[in-house]
Scaffold this motif. Structure first.
Motif, PDB file in Angstrom:
ATOM      1  N   THR A 186      -6.196   0.297  -4.691  1.00  0.00           N
ATOM      2  CA  THR A 186      -6.121  -0.486  -3.642  1.00  0.00           C
ATOM      3  C   THR A 186      -4.453  -0.721  -3.417  1.00  0.00           C
ATOM      4  O   THR A 186      -3.718  -0.803  -4.123  1.00  0.00           O
ATOM      5  CB  THR A 186      -6.683  -1.782  -3.676  1.00  0.00           C
ATOM      6  OG1 THR A 186      -8.205  -1.504  -3.832  1.00  0.00           O
ATOM      7  CG2 THR A 186      -6.588  -2.631  -2.413  1.00  0.00           C
ATOM      8  N   THR A 187      -4.117  -0.372  -1.853  1.00  0.00           N
ATOM      9  CA  THR A 187      -2.644  -0.852  -1.759  1.00  0.00           C
ATOM     10  C   THR A 187      -2.288  -2.362  -1.924  1.00  0.00           C
ATOM     11  O   THR A 187      -3.156  -2.903  -1.982  1.00  0.00           O
ATOM     12  CB  THR A 187      -2.315  -0.082  -0.513  1.00  0.00           C
ATOM     13  OG1 THR A 187      -2.971  -0.838   0.513  1.00  0.00           O
ATOM     14  CG2 THR A 187      -2.646   1.326  -0.261  1.00  0.00           C
ATOM     15  N   GLY A 188      -0.952  -2.384  -1.683  1.00  0.00           N
ATOM     16  CA  GLY A 188      -0.480  -3.848  -1.484  1.00  0.00           C
ATOM     17  C   GLY A 188      -0.949  -3.977  -0.184  1.00  0.00           C
ATOM     18  O   GLY A 188      -1.379  -3.324   0.805  1.00  0.00           O
ATOM     19  N   THR A 189      -0.470  -5.478   0.308  1.00  0.00           N
ATOM     20  CA  THR A 189      -0.863  -5.965   1.573  1.00  0.00           C
ATOM     21  C   THR A 189       0.228  -5.476   2.418  1.00  0.00           C
ATOM     22  O   THR A 189       1.470  -5.675   2.205  1.00  0.00           O
ATOM     23  CB  THR A 189      -1.014  -7.456   1.591  1.00  0.00           C
ATOM     24  OG1 THR A 189      -1.794  -7.746   0.629  1.00  0.00           O
ATOM     25  CG2 THR A 189      -1.269  -8.280   2.805  1.00  0.00           C
ATOM     26  N   VAL A 190      -0.094  -5.155   3.770  1.00  0.00           N
ATOM     27  CA  VAL A 190       0.767  -4.855   4.682  1.00  0.00           C
ATOM     28  C   VAL A 190       0.343  -5.437   6.284  1.00  0.00           C
ATOM     29  O   VAL A 190      -0.893  -5.416   6.458  1.00  0.00           O
ATOM     30  CB  VAL A 190       0.926  -3.378   5.192  1.00  0.00           C
ATOM     31  CG1 VAL A 190       1.440  -3.101   6.390  1.00  0.00           C
ATOM     32  CG2 VAL A 190       1.121  -2.627   3.965  1.00  0.00           C
ATOM     33  N   SER A 191       1.341  -6.187   6.939  1.00  0.00           N
ATOM     34  CA  SER A 191       0.790  -6.880   8.020  1.00  0.00           C
ATOM     35  C   SER A 191       0.985  -5.821   9.347  1.00  0.00           C
ATOM     36  O   SER A 191       1.645  -4.652   9.204  1.00  0.00           O
ATOM     37  CB  SER A 191       2.091  -7.920   8.428  1.00  0.00           C
ATOM     38  OG  SER A 191       2.013  -8.987   7.472  1.00  0.00           O
ATOM     39  N   ALA A 192       0.095  -5.929  10.116  1.00  0.00           N
ATOM     40  CA  ALA A 192      -0.204  -4.936  11.510  1.00  0.00           C
ATOM     41  C   ALA A 192       1.210  -5.082  12.118  1.00  0.00           C
ATOM     42  O   ALA A 192       2.028  -6.196  12.010  1.00  0.00           O
ATOM     43  CB  ALA A 192      -1.416  -5.713  12.221  1.00  0.00           C
ATOM     44  N   HIS A 241       0.140  -4.015  17.426  1.00  0.00           N
ATOM     45  CA  HIS A 241      -1.187  -4.429  16.772  1.00  0.00           C
ATOM     46  C   HIS A 241      -1.876  -3.405  16.152  1.00  0.00           C
ATOM     47  O   HIS A 241      -3.148  -3.452  16.195  1.00  0.00           O
ATOM     48  CB  HIS A 241      -1.936  -5.535  17.929  1.00  0.00           C
ATOM     49  CG  HIS A 241      -1.053  -6.537  18.287  1.00  0.00           C
ATOM     50  ND1 HIS A 241      -0.686  -7.647  17.502  1.00  0.00           N
ATOM     51  CD2 HIS A 241      -0.726  -6.696  19.513  1.00  0.00           C
ATOM     52  CE1 HIS A 241       0.156  -8.258  18.288  1.00  0.00           C
ATOM     53  NE2 HIS A 241       0.215  -7.779  19.533  1.00  0.00           N
ATOM     54  N   ASP A 242      -1.164  -2.629  15.492  1.00  0.00           N
ATOM     55  CA  ASP A 242      -1.972  -1.476  14.684  1.00  0.00           C
ATOM     56  C   ASP A 242      -1.403  -0.933  13.521  1.00  0.00           C
ATOM     57  O   ASP A 242      -0.314  -1.482  13.320  1.00  0.00           O
ATOM     58  CB  ASP A 242      -2.022  -0.243  15.647  1.00  0.00           C
ATOM     59  CG  ASP A 242      -0.734   0.275  16.209  1.00  0.00           C
ATOM     60  OD1 ASP A 242       0.409  -0.294  15.716  1.00  0.00           O
ATOM     61  OD2 ASP A 242      -0.526   0.958  17.490  1.00  0.00           O
ATOM     62  N   LEU A 243      -2.167  -0.217  12.721  1.00  0.00           N
ATOM     63  CA  LEU A 243      -1.712   0.406  11.501  1.00  0.00           C
ATOM     64  C   LEU A 243      -2.033   1.830  11.403  1.00  0.00           C
ATOM     65  O   LEU A 243      -2.986   2.104  11.822  1.00  0.00           O
ATOM     66  CB  LEU A 243      -2.170  -0.302  10.237  1.00  0.00           C
ATOM     67  CG  LEU A 243      -2.042  -1.870  10.219  1.00  0.00           C
ATOM     68  CD1 LEU A 243      -2.932  -2.337   8.998  1.00  0.00           C
ATOM     69  CD2 LEU A 243      -0.600  -1.969   9.406  1.00  0.00           C
ATOM     70  N   TYR A 297      -4.101  -8.166  14.156  1.00  0.00           N
ATOM     71  CA  TYR A 297      -3.068  -9.177  13.955  1.00  0.00           C
ATOM     72  C   TYR A 297      -2.947  -9.755  12.670  1.00  0.00           C
ATOM     73  O   TYR A 297      -2.054 -10.685  12.661  1.00  0.00           O
ATOM     74  CB  TYR A 297      -3.778 -10.317  15.146  1.00  0.00           C
ATOM     75  CG  TYR A 297      -3.831  -9.653  16.417  1.00  0.00           C
ATOM     76  CD1 TYR A 297      -2.700  -9.855  17.361  1.00  0.00           C
ATOM     77  CD2 TYR A 297      -4.747  -9.044  16.982  1.00  0.00           C
ATOM     78  CE1 TYR A 297      -2.542  -9.775  18.592  1.00  0.00           C
ATOM     79  CE2 TYR A 297      -4.645  -8.560  18.140  1.00  0.00           C
ATOM     80  CZ  TYR A 297      -3.697  -8.970  19.166  1.00  0.00           C
ATOM     81  OH  TYR A 297      -3.724  -8.379  20.087  1.00  0.00           O
ATOM     82  N   GLY A 298      -3.671  -9.404  11.708  1.00  0.00           N
ATOM     83  CA  GLY A 298      -3.426 -10.157  10.313  1.00  0.00           C
ATOM     84  C   GLY A 298      -2.617  -9.246   9.536  1.00  0.00           C
ATOM     85  O   GLY A 298      -1.821  -8.152   9.724  1.00  0.00           O
TER      86      GLY A 298
END
Length: 134
Positions: free
Chosen positions: A42-48, A53-55, A103-104
């Protein structure tokens, strides 16, 4: 007195430049690699991306010491803990996917064989979406 005045004007100009100039938006990314004898990472956390508003999701299922299984990829909303987007990558390919309407903050999970790689990035750039042979 004249020299002090000039120095104050120069110092004020530099301060205005430093304070007035906003730094460029920072791209964020995280990746993971399934280590030998494991089947997930599992990767670390990334904000959109705050403006689009995309990844961007990149997952590779390229030939390795084992081979033949499909790689499962899932995107998790960190705020809710729910997996809401999923896809797969056939053996011998890499998948480039854009997930929109976000958005998160998010994490990417890979489920497959060892030596598989995935990344999540909020800088979409000029990627060609879809499958590519390794």
């Amino acid at each position: 007195m004249r020299k002090i005045h000039k120095l104050a004007v120069v110092a004020g100009s530099i301060s205005a430049l430093v304070l007035g100039a906003a730094p460029p938006a920072m791209a964020a990314s995280s990746s993971c690699y399934i280590p030998p004898a494991w089947t997930t990472c599992t990767t670390g956390t990334v904000s959109a991306n705050s403006s689009t508003h995309d990844l961007m999701i990149i997952a590779t299922n390229c030939p390795g010491p084992l081979g033949g299984k499909t790689l499962a990829i899932k995107l998790q909303d960190v705020g809710t803990g729910q997996y809401f987007w999923h896809s797969s990558v056939p053996y011998g390919y890499a998948r480039y996917a854009k997930v929109s309407g976000l958005y998160g903050s998010y994490k990417l999970r890979l489920d497959g064989e060892p030596v598989r790689y995935g990344s999540i990035n909020n800088d979409i750039g000029n990627y060609t979406l879809g499958l590519r042979a390794c």
